[in-house]
Write a protein that holds these residues in place. Structure first.
Motif, PDB file in Angstrom:
ATOM      1  N   PRO A 216       2.980  -3.805   9.176  1.00  0.00           N
ATOM      2  CA  PRO A 216       4.454  -3.945   8.709  1.00  0.00           C
ATOM      3  C   PRO A 216       4.580  -2.975   7.818  1.00  0.00           C
ATOM      4  O   PRO A 216       3.776  -2.519   6.772  1.00  0.00           O
ATOM      5  N   TYR A 217       5.756  -2.019   7.659  1.00  0.00           N
ATOM      6  CA  TYR A 217       6.000  -0.897   7.051  1.00  0.00           C
ATOM      7  C   TYR A 217       7.516  -0.730   6.739  1.00  0.00           C
ATOM      8  O   TYR A 217       8.290  -1.231   7.647  1.00  0.00           O
ATOM      9  N   ALA A 218       7.615  -0.181   5.743  1.00  0.00           N
ATOM     10  CA  ALA A 218       9.095   0.220   5.135  1.00  0.00           C
ATOM     11  C   ALA A 218       8.953   1.613   5.091  1.00  0.00           C
ATOM     12  O   ALA A 218       8.212   2.114   4.418  1.00  0.00           O
TER      13      ALA A 218
ATOM     14  N   GLY B  92       5.869   3.658   3.789  1.00  0.00           N
ATOM     15  CA  GLY B  92       5.648   4.960   4.934  1.00  0.00           C
ATOM     16  C   GLY B  92       4.896   4.547   6.191  1.00  0.00           C
ATOM     17  O   GLY B  92       4.199   3.865   6.235  1.00  0.00           O
ATOM     18  N   ARG B  93       5.456   5.411   6.957  1.00  0.00           N
ATOM     19  CA  ARG B  93       4.779   5.106   8.616  1.00  0.00           C
ATOM     20  C   ARG B  93       3.490   5.345   8.477  1.00  0.00           C
ATOM     21  O   ARG B  93       2.961   6.319   8.322  1.00  0.00           O
TER      22      ARG B  93
ATOM     23  N   LEU C 230       0.851  -1.285   0.092  1.00  0.00           N
ATOM     24  CA  LEU C 230      -0.005   0.237  -0.054  1.00  0.00           C
ATOM     25  C   LEU C 230       0.853   1.278  -0.106  1.00  0.00           C
ATOM     26  O   LEU C 230       1.780   1.287   0.805  1.00  0.00           O
ATOM     27  N   VAL C 231       0.804   2.192  -1.112  1.00  0.00           N
ATOM     28  CA  VAL C 231       1.479   3.407  -1.376  1.00  0.00           C
ATOM     29  C   VAL C 231       0.640   4.616  -1.082  1.00  0.00           C
ATOM     30  O   VAL C 231      -0.441   4.551  -1.708  1.00  0.00           O
TER      31      VAL C 231
ATOM     32  N   SER D 136       5.279  11.271   5.965  1.00  0.00           N
ATOM     33  CA  SER D 136       6.308  11.723   5.078  1.00  0.00           C
ATOM     34  C   SER D 136       6.436  13.182   5.341  1.00  0.00           C
ATOM     35  O   SER D 136       7.633  13.808   5.574  1.00  0.00           O
ATOM     36  N   GLY D 137       5.172  13.901   5.131  1.00  0.00           N
ATOM     37  CA  GLY D 137       5.145  15.216   5.218  1.00  0.00           C
ATOM     38  C   GLY D 137       5.210  15.656   6.644  1.00  0.00           C
ATOM     39  O   GLY D 137       5.977  16.576   6.940  1.00  0.00           O
TER      40      GLY D 137
END
Length: 344
Positions: free
Chosen positions: A170-172, A161-162, A137-138, A206-207
């Motif tokens: 789970p994320y990167a 992204g968190r 998921l992006v 990210s922002g």
């Protein structure tokens, strides 16, 4: 498709939601404990296990088996409009990285885009219908429920992204906060003091993290970040160009700006050129991404390099581990690097 999500008519059989209510966690977290995901915090796992004992809950193995069929397909789900995806080099780089990683497996990558509410509804039905083995998921916005919905149904998920809604998903990600801090520290080291920022959307981690990094660097230098020096650039070049023009009107003595993406930095450079403020003599500019645009702006853009293709590969690896029932090491945080060019 939700495993044990609804109570069967005419029975008092405890549901997954009953366990979640007793444990004080989300249904998605209960599902992760039941399915043995290793990255759940120990205290959370203990609370869920205790709630299972209290309620007498037993998993519906027949329902769960419906989501364990293999399709050899992974979905790359992007929650943005087609116009934004085509304008932002990030998505192409992430897709290349994911495709390269998945080529080492026997699976295929399927790109799915959903922006409107109707598109999201159709997408969710498709993902829950057993058509894919898992989903990357992006570009999730806000407290998006999709990761938890999929995990509750037993569909493996990895988020780019968190995630703001559920820290156990789970994320990167890349080190957005550290990269932004490094960018502003560089501006300070060149003697700049009236430093503004044009932020990315604050409904995405990210922002949020890049704005935090901006503030961290100023505070470390003993400078109080001023609200008039923080402008919302949305996610596009035109919005950032308007934001830069507004900053110049509000603070005509500003001497530097950190912009939360290279695409938005391009808009800032246009606004500075129109205002007759040469870069970097009057105003230094730093972007974020080190996309293909950065080396070809006028002047070439100093920016923070994020390893987007590596991020795509890390997401596929996270997802593949879940599909194979292996231990999942999450989160995966990749380092960033400042690339100095002629704009500072």
């Amino acid at each position: 498709m939700s495993v044990d999500h609804e109570r069967p008519t005419g029975t008092d059989r405890p549901t997954l939601n009953d366990v979640a209510a007793v444990a004080g966690v989300s249904a998605a977290t209960v599902s992760r404990v039941i399915n043995g995901y290793p990255h759940v915090r120990p205290q959370v796992r203990a609370a869920v296990q205790n709630a299972i004992r209290q309620t007498g809950y037993t998993p519906n193995n027949a329902a769960r088996s419906l989501v364990t069929r293999r399709t050899d397909t992974i979905a790359l789900v992007v929650s943005e409009s087609e116009s934004h995806i085509s304008a932002e080099p990030f998505f192409a780089a992430l897709t290349r990285g994911a495709s390269r990683a998945i080529s080492a497996t026997d699976r295929h990558l399927m790109l799915l885009m959903a922006h409107s509410a109707e598109e999201r509804e159709r997408l969710e039905r498709y993902l829950l219908g057993g058509h894919v083995d898992g989903a990357v998921l992006v570009s999730l916005h806000g407290l998006d429920p999709l990761p938890g919905t999929l995990l509750t149904a037993g569909v493996p998920v990895a988020v780019a992204g968190r995630p703001l809604g559920d820290p156990d998903v789970p994320y990167a990600d890349v080190d957005n906060r550290g990269g932004a801090e490094q960018a502003v520290a560089h501006l300070l080291a060149t003697g700049r003091r009236q430093i503004a920022t044009i932020t990315a959307r604050q409904d995405m981690s990210s922002g949020i993290d890049r704005l935090r990094g901006f503030r961290d660097a100023l505070q470390a230098a003993g400078i109080r970040p001023l609200l008039p020096l923080i402008a919302d650039g949305g996610m596009g070049q035109e919005e950032a160009q308007q934001a830069m023009a507004g900053l110049l009107e509000t603070m005509p003595d500003l001497d530097a700006v950190f912009v939360a993406s290279d695409v938005m930095a391009l808009g800032a450079l246009h606004a500075l050129r129109e205002a007759g403020a040469p870069v970097p003599d009057d105003v230094a500019v730093v972007g974020f991404d080190d996309s293909v645009l950065a080396a070809h702006t006028d002047p070439p853009l100093t920016t923070v390099r994020q390893p987007v293709e590596e991020l795509g590969g890390a997401l596929v690896q996270l997802l593949d581990a879940q599909i194979q029932g292996k231990a999942v090491e999450s989160p995966v945080i990749l380092p960033t690097e400042l690339v100095i060019r002629a704009s500072t």
